[in-house]
Scaffold this motif. Structure first.
Motif, short mmCIF file in Angstrom:
data_model
loop_
_atom_site.label_atom_id
_atom_site.label_comp_id
_atom_site.label_asym_id
_atom_site.label_seq_id
_atom_site.Cartn_x
_atom_site.Cartn_y
_atom_site.Cartn_z
N PRO A 192 42.08 45.68 23.66
CA PRO A 192 41.20 46.24 24.71
C PRO A 192 40.79 47.68 24.41
O PRO A 192 41.52 48.41 23.76
N PRO A 193 39.62 48.12 24.92
CA PRO A 193 39.28 49.55 24.88
C PRO A 193 39.89 50.23 26.11
O PRO A 193 41.02 49.90 26.49
N LEU A 194 39.15 51.14 26.77
CA LEU A 194 39.71 51.84 27.93
C LEU A 194 39.99 50.86 29.07
O LEU A 194 39.10 50.10 29.45
N VAL A 195 41.21 50.88 29.57
CA VAL A 195 41.60 49.95 30.62
C VAL A 195 41.59 50.68 31.96
O VAL A 195 42.30 51.66 32.15
N LEU A 196 40.73 50.20 32.87
CA LEU A 196 40.65 50.78 34.21
C LEU A 196 41.20 49.78 35.21
O LEU A 196 41.34 48.60 34.90
N GLY A 197 41.45 50.24 36.43
CA GLY A 197 41.90 49.30 37.46
C GLY A 197 43.02 49.89 38.28
O GLY A 197 43.50 50.99 37.99
N PRO A 198 43.42 49.13 39.31
CA PRO A 198 44.39 49.68 40.27
C PRO A 198 45.67 50.18 39.60
O PRO A 198 46.24 49.48 38.76
N ASN A 204 55.32 57.60 39.65
CA ASN A 204 55.93 58.71 40.38
C ASN A 204 54.93 59.54 41.19
O ASN A 204 55.13 59.81 42.34
N SER A 205 53.83 59.92 40.56
CA SER A 205 52.85 60.73 41.29
C SER A 205 51.53 60.64 40.54
O SER A 205 51.48 60.19 39.40
N LEU A 206 50.47 61.13 41.21
CA LEU A 206 49.18 61.13 40.54
C LEU A 206 49.19 62.04 39.32
O LEU A 206 48.40 61.88 38.41
N LYS A 327 40.59 53.23 45.36
CA LYS A 327 41.38 52.84 46.56
C LYS A 327 42.87 52.94 46.28
O LYS A 327 43.65 53.41 47.12
N SER A 328 43.29 52.49 45.08
CA SER A 328 44.73 52.53 44.77
C SER A 328 45.21 53.97 44.67
O SER A 328 46.34 54.28 45.04
N MET A 329 44.35 54.85 44.17
CA MET A 329 44.74 56.27 44.08
C MET A 329 44.80 56.90 45.47
O MET A 329 45.68 57.72 45.75
N GLN A 330 43.88 56.50 46.33
CA GLN A 330 43.92 57.03 47.71
C GLN A 330 45.20 56.56 48.40
O GLN A 330 45.86 57.32 49.11
N ALA A 331 45.56 55.30 48.16
CA ALA A 331 46.79 54.77 48.77
C ALA A 331 48.02 55.52 48.24
O ALA A 331 49.04 55.62 48.91
#
Ligand code: NDP
Length: 334
Positions: A192-198, A204-206, A327-331
């Motif tokens: 795969p190239p750059l993998v994005l997603g939830p 641990n933290s952002l 959304k996953s980062m906001q959560a």
């Protein structure tokens, strides 16, 4: 199947766990500590131990790291090897990237050969980094391409070259291993190239987010308010499609002994920023006013037809990936 999944604490592995369980497989994942193992299990409270458990493998760069872990009781039929360092925080390319990638890969194959004769399928997470040659792109990339990085360049140039070398030499070592030894298993590699997603819910933290989601995190935190950075990797895939591809490659006979170029297609940072602006009005102030594309024409074509056909992947669009990532980062508190 009963499956050993390495690098259980990783971004991609977290989604592999979900798809393996959905496919009714039994999963034992490797982690470096009980703390991480317990944290992951606590996110699957309704899954019984017979279906999901972990085993400790502290450092995949040690030659015999997997010798005990591969001895499953009951025995494993398949191994998904995702563990490998993916970051550019490199002081010593050999120690930080090349050794864990290459020794990790040969180490698990040797351990299977020695201690796990029931393993029939091995799937390894390689990368488009093992394929791409940015200095001389072909007309169309497919599974026949390998990057030309030498070990000397990988060891002595820069972290990006070291990472490309780590993925190429690890994957090559795996194909050489199955060619040079009489093995009981067949191999597939995922590129795969750059993998994005939830993002995984238990990281641990952002601040310690996985490398491939860093740009989206930085965008929504306002780091690029004054202008977007140039797009470095111009191909993406959603992590859920990649995880499903791992599981299907493990399950399907037609996938045996093949590399798979796992990508949904091209993108650039301005596309991502526009999707965020259109779908998250509350983040508008964090984004730059100017969102001009930095790439007018993509420099090559791609052929992902092998993965589309053999693994039957319906590629998620960039919009879905970006929306679900944000959304996953906001959560998680962004
Ligand atoms: P993560 O950093 O989230 O996961 C990497 C995993 O490898 C973690 O579980 C990590 O353990 C483990 N690991 C790394 N070094 C060691 C070591 N020395 N000993 C034991 N475990 C180790 O990355 P991703 O999930 O994104 O990457 C997973 C795989 O996918 C890698 O092989 C990567 O090269 C490949 N890949 C990723 C892409 C992407 O865009 N994300 C693109 C193409 C390929 P710990 O958490 O304890 O550090």
């Amino acid at each position: 199947m009963r499956v050993l999944l390495t690098g259980g604490s990783g971004f991609i592995a977290a989604h592999c766990v979900d798809y393996l369980l959905q496919g009714n497989h039994e999963v034992v994942f490797t982690v470096r500590s009980h703390e991480k193992g317990k944290k992951i299990l606590s996110n699957h409270p309704n899954v019984p131990e017979a279906k999901l458990s972990y085993v400790i493998v502290e450092d995949i760069a040690k030659e015999d790291a997997f010798d005990e872990a591969v001895k499953g009781t009951p025995p494993f039929q398949a191994v998904l090897h995702t563990a490998s360092p993916f970051h550019f925080n490199v002081k010593d390319a050999k120690k930080d990237l090349l050794d864990p990638a290459i020794i990790g890969t040969t180490g698990i194959l040797k351990a299977i050969q020695k201690n796990a004769p029931q393993v029939k399928r091995v799937v390894i997470t390689s990368s488009f980094a093992a394929i791409v040659n940015p200095k001389q792109n072909p007309d169309t990339y497919d599974e026949s391409h390998w990057n030309p990085v030498t070990m000397d360049e990988a060891t002595n140039t820069d972290p990006g070259t070291a990472y490309r070398g780590s993925k190429k030499f690890a994957e090559k070592a795996a194909w050489d291993f199955v060619k040079d030894n009489k093995v009981n298993f067949t191999l597939s590699t995922m590129n795969p190239p750059l993998v994005l997603g939830p993002v995984v819910h238990y990281f641990n933290s952002l601040d310690s987010i996985n490398t491939s989601n860093e740009t989206i995190r930085d965008m929504i935190q306002g780091k690029f308010k004054d202008g977007l950075p140039p797009t470095r990797v111009i191909l993406f895939v959603d992590v859920r499609d990649l995880a499903l591809a791992h599981v299907r490659a493990m399950e399907r006979e037609e996938a045996e002994n093949k590399r798979f170029f796992i990508t949904a297609g091209f993108f650039q940072n301005s596309d991502v920023a526009k999707i965020i602006k259109d779908n998250f009005p509350e983040l508008k102030e964090k984004l730059p006013k100017e969102m001009e594309p930095d790439i007018k024409e993509f420099p090559y074509k791609i052929d992902n037809s092998r993965a589309t056909k053999i693994l039957s992947i319906e590629w998620r669009k960039l919009e879905e990936s970006v929306i679900d990532t944000v959304k996953s980062m906001q959560a998680a508190g962004a």
